[in-house]
Every structure is written in structure tokens, then in C-alpha cells.
Design a protein around this motif. Structure first.
Motif, PDB file in Angstrom:
ATOM      1  N   PHE A 117       7.161  -9.057  21.291  1.00  0.00           N
ATOM      2  CA  PHE A 117       6.248  -8.294  20.394  1.00  0.00           C
ATOM      3  C   PHE A 117       6.490  -9.033  18.998  1.00  0.00           C
ATOM      4  N   PHE A 118       5.200  -8.988  18.035  1.00  0.00           N
ATOM      5  CA  PHE A 118       5.458  -9.504  16.904  1.00  0.00           C
ATOM      6  C   PHE A 118       4.612  -8.858  16.018  1.00  0.00           C
ATOM      7  N   ASP A 119       4.760  -8.600  14.548  1.00  0.00           N
ATOM      8  CA  ASP A 119       4.058  -7.962  13.866  1.00  0.00           C
ATOM      9  C   ASP A 119       2.794  -8.635  13.459  1.00  0.00           C
ATOM     10  N   ARG A 120       1.838  -7.952  13.137  1.00  0.00           N
ATOM     11  CA  ARG A 120       0.296  -8.485  12.660  1.00  0.00           C
ATOM     12  C   ARG A 120       0.075  -8.048  11.409  1.00  0.00           C
ATOM     13  N   HIS A 121      -0.196  -8.919  10.238  1.00  0.00           N
ATOM     14  CA  HIS A 121      -0.846  -8.429   9.066  1.00  0.00           C
ATOM     15  C   HIS A 121      -2.449  -8.801   8.748  1.00  0.00           C
ATOM     16  N   PRO A 122      -3.222  -8.019   8.351  1.00  0.00           N
ATOM     17  CA  PRO A 122      -4.479  -8.527   7.983  1.00  0.00           C
ATOM     18  C   PRO A 122      -4.762  -9.258   7.056  1.00  0.00           C
ATOM     19  N   ILE A 123      -5.549 -10.123   6.702  1.00  0.00           N
ATOM     20  CA  ILE A 123      -5.986 -10.804   5.456  1.00  0.00           C
ATOM     21  C   ILE A 123      -7.531 -10.349   5.368  1.00  0.00           C
ATOM     22  N   LEU A 135       0.737  -0.235   9.665  1.00  0.00           N
ATOM     23  CA  LEU A 135       1.807  -1.410   9.544  1.00  0.00           C
ATOM     24  C   LEU A 135       3.070  -0.690   9.433  1.00  0.00           C
ATOM     25  N   PRO A 136       4.074  -1.327  10.226  1.00  0.00           N
ATOM     26  CA  PRO A 136       3.846  -2.697  11.083  1.00  0.00           C
ATOM     27  C   PRO A 136       3.032  -2.453  12.201  1.00  0.00           C
ATOM     28  N   ASP A 137       2.177  -3.488  12.357  1.00  0.00           N
ATOM     29  CA  ASP A 137       1.312  -3.464  13.597  1.00  0.00           C
ATOM     30  C   ASP A 137       1.848  -4.370  14.812  1.00  0.00           C
ATOM     31  N   TRP A 138       2.731  -3.653  15.645  1.00  0.00           N
ATOM     32  CA  TRP A 138       3.513  -4.585  16.617  1.00  0.00           C
ATOM     33  C   TRP A 138       2.582  -4.845  17.738  1.00  0.00           C
ATOM     34  N   CYS A 139       2.354  -6.122  17.968  1.00  0.00           N
ATOM     35  CA  CYS A 139       1.265  -6.848  19.187  1.00  0.00           C
ATOM     36  C   CYS A 139       2.103  -7.258  20.262  1.00  0.00           C
ATOM     37  N   SER A 140       1.756  -6.567  21.558  1.00  0.00           N
ATOM     38  CA  SER A 140       2.452  -7.227  22.636  1.00  0.00           C
ATOM     39  C   SER A 140       1.631  -8.502  23.102  1.00  0.00           C
ATOM     40  N   ARG A 141       1.818  -9.560  22.873  1.00  0.00           N
ATOM     41  CA  ARG A 141       1.062 -10.940  23.479  1.00  0.00           C
ATOM     42  C   ARG A 141       1.664 -11.736  24.245  1.00  0.00           C
ATOM     43  N   VAL A 243      -2.368  -3.057  -0.816  1.00  0.00           N
ATOM     44  CA  VAL A 243      -2.893  -1.760   0.047  1.00  0.00           C
ATOM     45  C   VAL A 243      -4.060  -2.303   0.633  1.00  0.00           C
ATOM     46  N   LEU A 244      -4.424  -1.894   1.984  1.00  0.00           N
ATOM     47  CA  LEU A 244      -5.810  -2.291   2.595  1.00  0.00           C
ATOM     48  C   LEU A 244      -6.630  -1.271   1.771  1.00  0.00           C
ATOM     49  N   PRO A 245      -7.807  -1.891   1.250  1.00  0.00           N
ATOM     50  CA  PRO A 245      -8.930  -0.896   0.628  1.00  0.00           C
ATOM     51  C   PRO A 245      -9.176  -0.010   1.451  1.00  0.00           C
ATOM     52  N   PHE A 246      -9.607   1.290   0.655  1.00  0.00           N
ATOM     53  CA  PHE A 246      -9.629   2.595   1.279  1.00  0.00           C
ATOM     54  C   PHE A 246     -11.004   2.340   2.145  1.00  0.00           C
ATOM     55  N   ARG A 247     -12.223   1.730   1.921  1.00  0.00           N
ATOM     56  CA  ARG A 247     -13.356   1.756   2.676  1.00  0.00           C
ATOM     57  C   ARG A 247     -12.889   1.177   4.044  1.00  0.00           C
ATOM     58  N   PHE A 248     -11.861   0.129   4.272  1.00  0.00           N
ATOM     59  CA  PHE A 248     -11.522  -0.469   5.485  1.00  0.00           C
ATOM     60  C   PHE A 248     -10.504   0.559   6.127  1.00  0.00           C
ATOM     61  N   HIS A 249      -9.842   1.207   5.403  1.00  0.00           N
ATOM     62  CA  HIS A 249      -8.711   2.205   5.988  1.00  0.00           C
ATOM     63  C   HIS A 249      -9.787   3.306   6.592  1.00  0.00           C
ATOM     64  N   PHE A 250     -10.698   3.930   5.890  1.00  0.00           N
ATOM     65  CA  PHE A 250     -11.386   5.152   6.234  1.00  0.00           C
ATOM     66  C   PHE A 250     -12.208   4.566   7.693  1.00  0.00           C
ATOM     67  N   ARG A 251     -12.644   3.562   7.997  1.00  0.00           N
ATOM     68  CA  ARG A 251     -13.042   3.210   9.345  1.00  0.00           C
ATOM     69  C   ARG A 251     -12.520   3.756  10.409  1.00  0.00           C
ATOM     70  N   PHE A 252     -11.093   3.723  10.472  1.00  0.00           N
ATOM     71  CA  PHE A 252     -10.476   4.044  11.559  1.00  0.00           C
ATOM     72  C   PHE A 252     -10.510   5.582  11.752  1.00  0.00           C
ATOM     73  N   VAL A 253     -10.485   6.371  10.706  1.00  0.00           N
ATOM     74  CA  VAL A 253     -10.998   7.561  10.701  1.00  0.00           C
ATOM     75  C   VAL A 253     -12.479   7.841  11.504  1.00  0.00           C
ATOM     76  N   SER A 254     -13.300   7.040  10.874  1.00  0.00           N
ATOM     77  CA  SER A 254     -14.692   7.182  11.310  1.00  0.00           C
ATOM     78  C   SER A 254     -14.677   6.916  12.670  1.00  0.00           C
ATOM     79  N   TYR A 255     -14.289   5.870  13.339  1.00  0.00           N
ATOM     80  CA  TYR A 255     -14.191   5.238  14.540  1.00  0.00           C
ATOM     81  C   TYR A 255     -13.817   6.584  15.548  1.00  0.00           C
ATOM     82  N   HIS A 256     -12.576   6.965  15.357  1.00  0.00           N
ATOM     83  CA  HIS A 256     -12.297   7.934  16.133  1.00  0.00           C
ATOM     84  C   HIS A 256     -12.837   9.037  16.320  1.00  0.00           C
TER      85      HIS A 256
END
Length: 495
Positions: A117-123, A135-141, A243-256
């Protein structure tokens, strides 16, 4: 860096902007497999420059083919690898030097019963994000083919591994960096993923139970609410510190929320269920709706909206007055003028529902139409609830009486709680019957919740604590024709 015996798999389609950095970060592996969607930019040229083996995602010449099943292609890419150790990476991601060292170490140890597992950071917009709700966003790859790990079969998007019980999951140092596209492109990506999910749902709608769909929607809605609270907490805690901008953050709420209440998904479900009903029942439901709407229209033309409140039943006046007083700040009162004596008889569920439907602001017809459609749904519910008990003919007679009994036609046009209460009662009955027949605790909890809701709508339902278990138990016993079942189910119902 000396190359290690590890394979890397990558899915691509027109990724020339980020692909070179991705491949440079995995070039310490001796086998790179690229599945390309017939890219029309330099993606394949870049892959060949790094010695990658390039294969088409689909056997066709169509340019820029979009992925229809991510899990299917991940499995295909893994099957093409040469090594036992495999990890996958997206074309817009790259490994940090520290993570490269960690992967080298795990591969050198060569223990198949290990998952990395390793952590993933968005750019985002060129800036690495250090703070986000996920975050932390642990990915099993990173896996070994002999470790018993396999792909989750049913997922067409958000592909994931399924792990054998007890397999060690090792957290590796270092970061997997992930470039995010601009906001509009990200939204289009979400739209596409939701579309894939809807398509998959439509192919199996005949096997989907209404309860699973409903509880799944509630689960996604609850998840959206929890994510929103985490997002707010993250922004309050870290302010503007990467911090991740709010509009990018809120897309996760909208998605679900969109996954929960997808119009396409629910439409497919109801269309299938409608077509599965007996033709005679469908005509009955259509006729019941026409009669109710016609009666609604006549009342509206002759008396206006007052016809829905000031009929022979005084309950409607009290409910509407309470709703208006709550909004006006006069408390829970059924008085039209001061002093506003507080009502201690009417439960607040129905007045609150009327407020949501606009009644407190003088708009009555929306609530009436809602009750009319609920009353027609009740006709179908009566048919379903009685079919096992008295057969399809008997169930049709019961549904017919429900559809055309005068009070069942008149009451939905009056702003009183009977329609919602009766519908809730039948749903609760079916839920309790499911609990008695399956012994699953979730149905008991659901039944109690429904009982609370309909009691909240109408105060006379307390006796149902005893009536519903008895009816449900007898119902199960009769359809199974077993005296032993009668005694057993009654004992289960009363603990």
C-alpha cells in the motif's frame, strides 16, 4: 537504478502530457505493459521510447476508444505481464524516488503473501495537495500473482482487489503523485463513470431487489453527508494550507448523491417493475390514477384550493394551521389567532411534511398530488401484500377495493395523514413479514424505524407494536400452512 523483476500495467488514451513522467518513474521495472485506447496523439510513441509493450484495449480500429469496463481491462493487462510481481499505475500518475526504493525492497523480499500500500497525493492546478478529507489516500497497487489476490468482478469503475483473509498489507513509504485535470474535465469524468454504473445496472435490473436499491441509495446518501462534514472540518482546520479547493472537494458529495438517486437507474427499475406486474393490475392502477386526478381537477375548478382543506373533515384544517403557525413562529398551535394554544394531540410528522411541500406558504395542490400518487402506489402494495396469502385473484379483488372504495378516493384529496399512514402501515407489514421469514436483524430494525415514522405521522399507531407482529407471523404461517411455523414465528416476533 538496476531494473527489478516487476511488471507495470498502464491504461492509456491520449495522455502525452503526463505519460512521459509516468513512464520515467516506473522505468526501474523490467516489464511495462500498456493497453492503449487507439490514441491519436504521441502516447504510443512515448510508450515505445521507454521500451513498453503496447497492446490495444479493444480489437477495433476506432480512434480514442473510451473504456467501458475498467476491471475487465485491468485483468487483461495483468494477464499480459511477464513477472509474478505486478503493480498498476495510471498514465497521469508518477512515483516518488522513495516509493521506487520501497517497491524494490518488497520485490527483493519476494514474499507472495504481501500486498503493498502507498499514499497518493493529488496535484491540482499545478500544486500538490496535502490536505483533503480523503487523505491519506492508501492505494493497494502492488501484488504477487501467487498471493491469492483477485479483481472484484462486479465493478465496472473504481476497480479494486479482493484479498485473502489474513494477507499482510504493508504500508510503503513515499508518495504516488496524481495529476488531476481541470474542474470541467473532472466533472465530465464523473458523468462518464456514473453513466457506466447506470449501464451496468440496466443490464441486471431484472435481478435487483427494491430493498437493495433503496438501502443502497440511503447508504450513498449517508456517505455523502459524512463526506460533507469531513470536508467542512478539513477546510476549517487547515484553511488555505495546501487544501483541496472546495469545488473539487464537493464533487465527491455530488457524486455519491447522484449515484444514490440516479434518474436513469430508478427509471429503469420502475419501468421493469411496472412491466412485470399483471396486465390487469396495470390497467387498474391507470384507472385509479385517472379517477383520482379527475376528482382532484373537479374540486380545484369548483372550489379552488380550499376544497383540499375545508371539507367535512376538520383534521385538514388543524394540520394546515399547525404547519402555517410553525413557519410564522407561533409555535405548535392549531389556533388561527392569538393566543396560540399549543396542540398536544397532533404528532408533528405530517405538519412538517406539509411545510416541505409548500402548504405553509399557501400552495396546497402539490401535497394533494403527492398523496394521490401515494394512494395509487398503495393499490399495488395491497396486491403484493395479499397475493401470497389469498392468491392472485383474491389479491386483485383487494387491490380493486382499495382503488375504488369512496374514502380511498376522497381522502387523498384532503390534507390529512391517512394516505401516508396507510401506505407506511403496509410497507411496515411487508418488512415485518420479511423479518419473520428470514430472521435477519436488519429487517427488524427497519420495521421499528418505519413504525416510528408512521407513529410520528399519526399518534394512534401505538397498538401496532402488538398488532403487526401478530399479523405478520400469522401471514407467514398461513402461506407455509404450518402450525409449528405459527407458534415459532409468534415466539420470534415477541422475543
Amino acid at each position: 537504478m538496476e531494473k527489478i523483476n516487476c511488471s507495470v500495467t498502464i491504461l492509456t488514451r491520449n495522455n502525452e502530457k503526463t505519460f512521459e513522467q509516468c513512464l520515467a518513474s516506473v522505468s526501474f521495472c523490467d516489464d511495462i505493459v500498456v493497453l492503449d485506447g487507439n490514441s491519436t496523439d504521441r502516447t504510443k510513441e512515448i510508450a515505445e521510447k521507454f521500451g513498453a509493450r503496447v497492446f490495444p484495449q479493444y480489437e477495433n480500429a476506432e480512434p480514442n476508444v473510451v473504456i467501458k469496463n475498467f476491471t475487465e481491462l485491468r485483468k487483461k493487462s495483468f494477464d499480459l505481464t511477464k513477472n509474478k510481481w505486478v503493480f498498476y499505475i495510471d498514465s497521469d500518475e508518477y512515483l516518488s524516488p522513495e516509493l521506487q526504493t520501497e517497491i524494490t525492497r518488497i520485490v527483493a523480499q519476494n514474499d507472495p503473501q504481501t500486498v503493498g500500500f502507498f499514499d497518493r497525493h493529488p496535484i491540482v492546478d499545478g500544486k500538490e495537495i496535502r490536505h483533503a478529507y480523503f487523505l491519506p489516500d492508501w492505494c493497494s497497487r502492488l501484488i504477487h500473482k501467487d498471493g491469492g489476490v483477485y479483481w472484484k468482478e462486479k465493478a465496472v469503475v473504481h476497480e479494486t482487489f479482493v484479498y485473502p483473509q489474513g494477507i499482510p498489507k504493508i504500508r510503503l513509504k513515499g508518495i504516488l503523485h496524481s495529476y488531476w485535470p481541470d474542474f470541467e474535465t473532472t466533472k465530465k469524468k464523473d458523468d462518464y463513470y456514473i453513466g457506466l454504473s447506470d449501464t451496468k445496472f440496466e443490464t441486471k435490473v431484472d435481478r435487483v431487489k427494491g430493498t437493495h436499491l433503496f438501502f443502497g441509495a440511503l447508504k450513498n446518501t449517508a456517505r455523502a453527508a459524512i463526506i460533507f462534514l469531513k470536508i467542512v472540518g478539513t477546510h476549517l482546520r487547515f484553511r488555505n494550507e495546501n487544501v483541496l479547493p472546495f469545488r473539487f472537494h464537493f464533487r465527491f458529495v455530488s457524486y455519491h448523491l447522484r449515484m444514490a438517486w440516479s434518474r436513469r437507474k430508478w427509471k429503469a427499475f420502475f419501468v421493469y417493475r411496472w412491466n412485470a406486474l399483471p396486465k390487469s393490475l396495470r390497467w387498474l392502477l391507470i384507472l385509479a390514477l385517472i379517477i383520482r386526478l379527475a376528482f382532484f381537477g373537479v374540486l380545484l375548478m369548483l372550489h379552488g384550493q380550499s376544497a383540499f382543506v375545508y371539507g367535512p373533515n376538520g383534521d385538514a384544517v388543524e394540520y394546515v394551521t399547525i404547519a402555517k403557525n410553525l413557519v410564522a413562529g407561533n409555535g405548535y398551535s392549531d389556533q388561527i389567532s392569538a393566543p396560540f394554544t399549543q396542540n398536544d394531540f397532533r404528532t408533528p410528522g405530517y405538519p412538517l411534511l406539509l411545510i416541505l411541500l409548500g402548504v405553509s406558504f399557501g400552495v396546497y395542490w402539490i401535497a394533494v398530488l403527492a398523496q394521490i400518487f401515494i394512494s395509487v402506489a398503495l393499490v399495488a402494495l395491497v396486491f403484493v401484500a395479499t397475493r401470497k396469502w389469498i392468491g392472485e385473484r383474491g389479491a386483485f379483488v383487494a387491490a380493486f377495493l382499495t382503488a375504488f372504495e369512496p374514502n380511498m378516493v376522497y381522502y387523498p384529496t384532503q390534507l390529512i395523514s391517512e394516505t401516508f399512514f396507510t401506505f407506511g402501515f403496509f410497507v411496515m407489514f411487508l418488512v415485518w413479514e420479511r423479518f419473520v421469514s428470514t430472521k435477519k436483524f436488519v429487517w427488524l430494525v427497519t420495521g421499528m424505524m418505519l413504525l416510528s415514522i408512521i407513529t410520528y405521522i399519526r399518534p394512534v399507531t401505538a397498538p401496532l407494536l402488538f398488532v403487526v407482529p401478530v399479523l405478520a407471523s400469522v401471514y407467514v404461517a398461513v402461506i407455509t400452512k404450518s402450525l409449528k411455523t405459527i407458534l415459532k414465528t409468534l415466539c420470534v416476533s415477541f422475543g
